[in-house]
Design a protein around this motif. Structure first.
Motif, PDB file in Angstrom:
ATOM      1  N   ASN A 103      10.837 129.215  54.383  1.00  0.00           N
ATOM      2  CA  ASN A 103      10.305 127.899  53.827  1.00  0.00           C
ATOM      3  C   ASN A 103      11.433 126.758  53.908  1.00  0.00           C
ATOM      4  OD1 ASN A 103      12.280 128.666  51.896  1.00  0.00           O
ATOM      5  ND2 ASN A 103      11.100 128.556  50.195  1.00  0.00           N
ATOM      6  N   TYR A 104      12.401 127.154  55.057  1.00  0.00           N
ATOM      7  CA  TYR A 104      13.362 126.210  55.127  1.00  0.00           C
ATOM      8  C   TYR A 104      13.070 124.905  55.573  1.00  0.00           C
ATOM      9  CZ  TYR A 104      16.024 130.559  54.585  1.00  0.00           C
ATOM     10  OH  TYR A 104      16.405 131.880  54.020  1.00  0.00           O
ATOM     11  N   ASN A 105      12.196 124.903  56.728  1.00  0.00           N
ATOM     12  CA  ASN A 105      11.452 123.852  57.297  1.00  0.00           C
ATOM     13  C   ASN A 105      10.870 123.008  56.416  1.00  0.00           C
ATOM     14  OD1 ASN A 105      12.274 123.881  60.139  1.00  0.00           O
ATOM     15  ND2 ASN A 105      10.625 125.533  60.436  1.00  0.00           N
ATOM     16  N   GLY A 106       9.940 123.713  55.527  1.00  0.00           N
ATOM     17  CA  GLY A 106       9.067 123.010  54.470  1.00  0.00           C
ATOM     18  C   GLY A 106       9.965 122.150  53.328  1.00  0.00           C
ATOM     19  N   VAL A 107      11.247 122.893  53.207  1.00  0.00           N
ATOM     20  CA  VAL A 107      12.002 122.140  52.159  1.00  0.00           C
ATOM     21  C   VAL A 107      12.675 121.061  52.699  1.00  0.00           C
ATOM     22  CG1 VAL A 107      14.206 122.652  51.101  1.00  0.00           C
ATOM     23  CG2 VAL A 107      12.457 124.489  50.916  1.00  0.00           C
ATOM     24  N   MET A 108      13.227 121.238  53.952  1.00  0.00           N
ATOM     25  CA  MET A 108      13.673 119.919  54.701  1.00  0.00           C
ATOM     26  C   MET A 108      12.592 118.915  54.505  1.00  0.00           C
ATOM     27  SD  MET A 108      16.365 121.008  57.534  1.00  0.00           S
ATOM     28  CE  MET A 108      15.077 120.473  58.652  1.00  0.00           C
ATOM     29  N   THR A 109      11.636 118.972  54.912  1.00  0.00           N
ATOM     30  CA  THR A 109      10.541 117.984  55.002  1.00  0.00           C
ATOM     31  C   THR A 109      10.348 117.534  53.785  1.00  0.00           C
ATOM     32  OG1 THR A 109       9.491 119.101  56.800  1.00  0.00           O
ATOM     33  CG2 THR A 109       8.150 117.440  55.389  1.00  0.00           C
ATOM     34  N   VAL A 146      21.328 113.966  64.731  1.00  0.00           N
ATOM     35  CA  VAL A 146      21.725 114.418  63.506  1.00  0.00           C
ATOM     36  C   VAL A 146      21.812 115.970  63.383  1.00  0.00           C
ATOM     37  CG1 VAL A 146      21.641 114.696  60.747  1.00  0.00           C
ATOM     38  CG2 VAL A 146      20.930 112.445  61.976  1.00  0.00           C
ATOM     39  N   GLY A 147      23.060 116.562  63.380  1.00  0.00           N
ATOM     40  CA  GLY A 147      23.155 117.750  63.495  1.00  0.00           C
ATOM     41  C   GLY A 147      24.527 118.619  63.519  1.00  0.00           C
ATOM     42  N   PRO A 148      24.724 119.692  63.715  1.00  0.00           N
ATOM     43  CA  PRO A 148      26.349 120.287  63.670  1.00  0.00           C
ATOM     44  C   PRO A 148      26.837 120.016  64.889  1.00  0.00           C
ATOM     45  CG  PRO A 148      24.773 122.017  64.004  1.00  0.00           C
ATOM     46  CD  PRO A 148      23.874 121.024  63.711  1.00  0.00           C
ATOM     47  N   ILE A 169      25.328 110.781  49.793  1.00  0.00           N
ATOM     48  CA  ILE A 169      24.068 110.944  50.512  1.00  0.00           C
ATOM     49  C   ILE A 169      23.707 112.507  50.545  1.00  0.00           C
ATOM     50  CG2 ILE A 169      24.112 108.951  51.866  1.00  0.00           C
ATOM     51  CD1 ILE A 169      24.513 111.722  54.091  1.00  0.00           C
ATOM     52  N   HIS A 170      24.701 113.378  50.187  1.00  0.00           N
ATOM     53  CA  HIS A 170      24.324 114.614  50.265  1.00  0.00           C
ATOM     54  C   HIS A 170      23.657 114.921  49.073  1.00  0.00           C
ATOM     55  CE1 HIS A 170      28.472 115.485  52.353  1.00  0.00           C
ATOM     56  NE2 HIS A 170      27.558 115.111  53.175  1.00  0.00           N
ATOM     57  N   LEU A 171      22.664 116.014  48.734  1.00  0.00           N
ATOM     58  CA  LEU A 171      21.992 116.458  47.964  1.00  0.00           C
ATOM     59  C   LEU A 171      23.011 117.054  46.947  1.00  0.00           C
ATOM     60  CD1 LEU A 171      18.798 116.593  47.765  1.00  0.00           C
ATOM     61  CD2 LEU A 171      18.861 118.843  47.864  1.00  0.00           C
ATOM     62  N   VAL A 195      22.506 118.357  53.632  1.00  0.00           N
ATOM     63  CA  VAL A 195      23.442 117.276  54.407  1.00  0.00           C
ATOM     64  C   VAL A 195      22.489 116.688  55.440  1.00  0.00           C
ATOM     65  CG1 VAL A 195      25.535 116.990  55.855  1.00  0.00           C
ATOM     66  CG2 VAL A 195      25.455 118.810  54.068  1.00  0.00           C
ATOM     67  N   PHE A 196      21.945 117.591  56.305  1.00  0.00           N
ATOM     68  CA  PHE A 196      21.421 116.843  57.475  1.00  0.00           C
ATOM     69  C   PHE A 196      20.064 116.194  57.217  1.00  0.00           C
ATOM     70  CE2 PHE A 196      23.744 120.401  59.286  1.00  0.00           C
ATOM     71  CZ  PHE A 196      24.849 119.872  59.971  1.00  0.00           C
ATOM     72  N   ALA A 197      19.288 116.811  56.421  1.00  0.00           N
ATOM     73  CA  ALA A 197      17.797 116.229  56.195  1.00  0.00           C
ATOM     74  C   ALA A 197      17.951 114.931  55.124  1.00  0.00           C
ATOM     75  CB  ALA A 197      17.000 116.895  55.384  1.00  0.00           C
ATOM     76  N   PRO A 198      18.980 114.772  54.287  1.00  0.00           N
ATOM     77  CA  PRO A 198      19.010 113.565  53.585  1.00  0.00           C
ATOM     78  C   PRO A 198      19.818 112.591  54.495  1.00  0.00           C
ATOM     79  CG  PRO A 198      19.915 115.341  52.192  1.00  0.00           C
ATOM     80  CD  PRO A 198      19.502 116.103  53.555  1.00  0.00           C
ATOM     81  N   ALA A 199      20.568 112.844  55.464  1.00  0.00           N
ATOM     82  CA  ALA A 199      21.145 112.137  56.367  1.00  0.00           C
ATOM     83  C   ALA A 199      20.284 111.478  57.237  1.00  0.00           C
ATOM     84  CB  ALA A 199      22.322 112.587  57.217  1.00  0.00           C
TER      85      ALA A 199
END
Lengths: 269, 269, 269
Positions: free
Chosen positions: B16-22, B91-93, B118-120, B133-137
């Motif tokens: 569910n990692y993709n879904g959570v980011m979305t 946006v990424g590592p 801006i972090h969760l 970090v990345f999705a919120p940014a």
């Protein structure tokens, strides 16, 4: 005219081909609504793709543009098509994958996507017409560009045909395997079950017994069951199990059912 | 400023990692348009991710924000980046996965995502910076938040480099395997084929012959073919088959092609 | 009232069941925003689905409608539910998959989706309630149709319960495996690690040592590590490796951790 684009490809979610096509569509029509019928239909498998399209297109809003890229002949002289039917548009290769759906909805006009101005230019690739030809065509169509600006009319009778056959052979009813889903359920082109009793299945020289049921829950653990699936095709399954581990078939193989009586045949004709 | 976010992850469609980011992105910017470049790039595979991004980013509308989470170093001191290039945001590592794309489009400025607001919050996890970090940014950037509010500038020359190398060794042209797609096609960092004749491929101590073609359809059943793929890289394939079952390689391995003539080298330099 | 629909199914990306449901939703509510939590949760696996929903629902905007179709009992007399909680709506089968999330957010009212007017078609199928019952219910709910127009109230205490158990047994802490993700990380229902030292893991009659870490990067190659995952459950992993190749478990199996001290137990109660 439709703003919704429904995509069916065999590209898979691990590659970027689907993403690239979506990027191209949104470049051309920012407002397009994009849905995947499947993003990883079986590679090169025209039967499986044709089945997935056929069993889903009517669930979409009228005017939807179906963008189908299951295209083992990419780069050869197979034609790239736009087909207008009574309620929808279909964009994809002329290899049969669109055919059963077009036939069911009723073909109104067919075009070959020959207009280079709508291709992704200046030179299209030999291996990725999804990006270079089909996605732009679907996107321009979603903007309302007239059919005739996308290509040249072709004779509807010249389209490559793929049909979901079902025929009576003596007291057998025979067809082909249309799709093995990821649960292992095996859908066939047969559309009638015997009214009385359970059928005998002949496939690949082997015979199987299956219990005729209405729901998965009626199957015992490991027991092969047979039922009309939610798309009205006869399907084999196992309750919480994988039927294709037992019958070991693939799309396109012949399958026959026995166990019909005279009454079945008079009813179904 | 872009409203479109294109996501590339190695999370897979079964988790569910993709879904959570979305979900997080839509919480912050309800109107964001979200596309997946791939939702299951190969796990931990920086080369594969870099290739998928590099070969797709230009298919997206200018201003698109690329959100890339292939991040085996999550929780270590690798930096989390926002990079502005001539036409896009990334946006990424800071592990190389963004590097070839940034280099191609032209880097304008780079920031480390250090702003805790801006972090969760209140405390970010050690294992899922995609969510924290990345999705919120990416989502705040899609709302038009200025770069400098998301983090602190970093020296562009300090970014971890990953390059798609190609070099001449005597009469060979050598590079690395960049990507094996799910059809089994093997893309390399080599960008030129011999003008005349078919090349010899050396990989992993084994030599293979391959027929130089323009389209898959020119390959006989089972025959290894070689061609410029739709992204302009030299690729090995088999018509309706799986080339990597024959050559058995993986991303990052060295590969050399022979069969060039003097004319090839003068043309390509 | 929510316009966003988040979908969780075990249909997979190779079949068309997800696409068909999306088509149906957009037919009813063209403006719905649709996100997948996962489009291929493990087949028939209630535990895995319950975990994926539980660990993601709070990442979604308040008012989101969760449409969950992991439904091995389709066609039997298991009920089809709409549940309103403090911040969300949940639509899915009454088989436990929704239960931990409903319990966490706080149930306000539950309904059985009995109104035939919101079902698809004159006659619903026995095998695909995702299309015929659940997707239409979620879509009508997203349009603001009142709960009571979708079905009949049911006693909240009658819902099938599934709980993520965690208990103390002597100096062990025991729970169940909730999810093995596609990296091979193994999430458990245990929520506390020993404060001091590394725990011993007992699973399936075998004992394993694991190093307690905060980030993957602290693990040596091949070394089993244990940590609180980003959802606050205790999880086993291997840095850039697959932990489940070592411990070989599956969802629902019992697991116990040793190595706690008196201090741990007083802290965590």
């Amino acid at each position: 005219m439709g703003r919704e684009i429904a995509i069916l490809t065999d590209f898979g979610t691990g590659d970027n081909y689907n993403g690239v096509m979506t990027g191209i569509i949104r470049k051309i029509n920012r407002e397009a609504t994009i849905t995947y019928i499947s993003s990883e239909s079986k590679p090169f498998n025209i039967y499986a793709g044709a089945y997935l399209l056929y069993t889903s297109f009517q669930s979409f809003r009228k005017g939807t543009i179906f963008l189908v890229v299951i295209d083992p002949g990419v780069g050869t002289n197979r034609r790239a098509l736009l087909v207008r039917t009574r309620h929808y548009y279909f964009v994809g290769p002329d290899n049969g994958v669109l055919y059963p759906s077009i036939q069911k909805d009723g073909l109104l006009a067919a075009y070959e996507l020959t207009n280079p101005h709508i291709h992704l230019g200046p030179q299209i690739s030999s291996t990725f017409h999804g990006r270079d030809v089909f996605a732009p065509a679907a996107a321009f169509k979603s903007l309302g560009v007239p059919d005739s600006s996308l290509g040249s009319p072709v004779d509807p009778f010249s389209l490559l045909r793929l049909e979901f056959t079902e025929e009576q052979r003596g007291d057998l009813r025979c067809g082909v395997v249309l799709f093995v889903d990821h649960f292992g359920n095996v859908a066939t082109s047969i559309t009638h079950l015997p009214e009385l009793g359970d059928p005998i299945i002949s496939i690949n020289g082997v015979q199987h017994k299956a219990k005729k049921v209405r729901t998965f829950g009626e199957g015992l653990p490991g027991e092969l069951i047979i039922y009309k699936n939610s798309y009205d095709f006869v399907e084999l399954g196992i309750n919480k199990g994988n039927a294709n581990k037992v019958i070991d078939t693939r799309e396109g193989e012949s399958i026959c059912l026995g166990g019909y009586t005279q009454g079945d045949f008079s009813r179904s004709t």
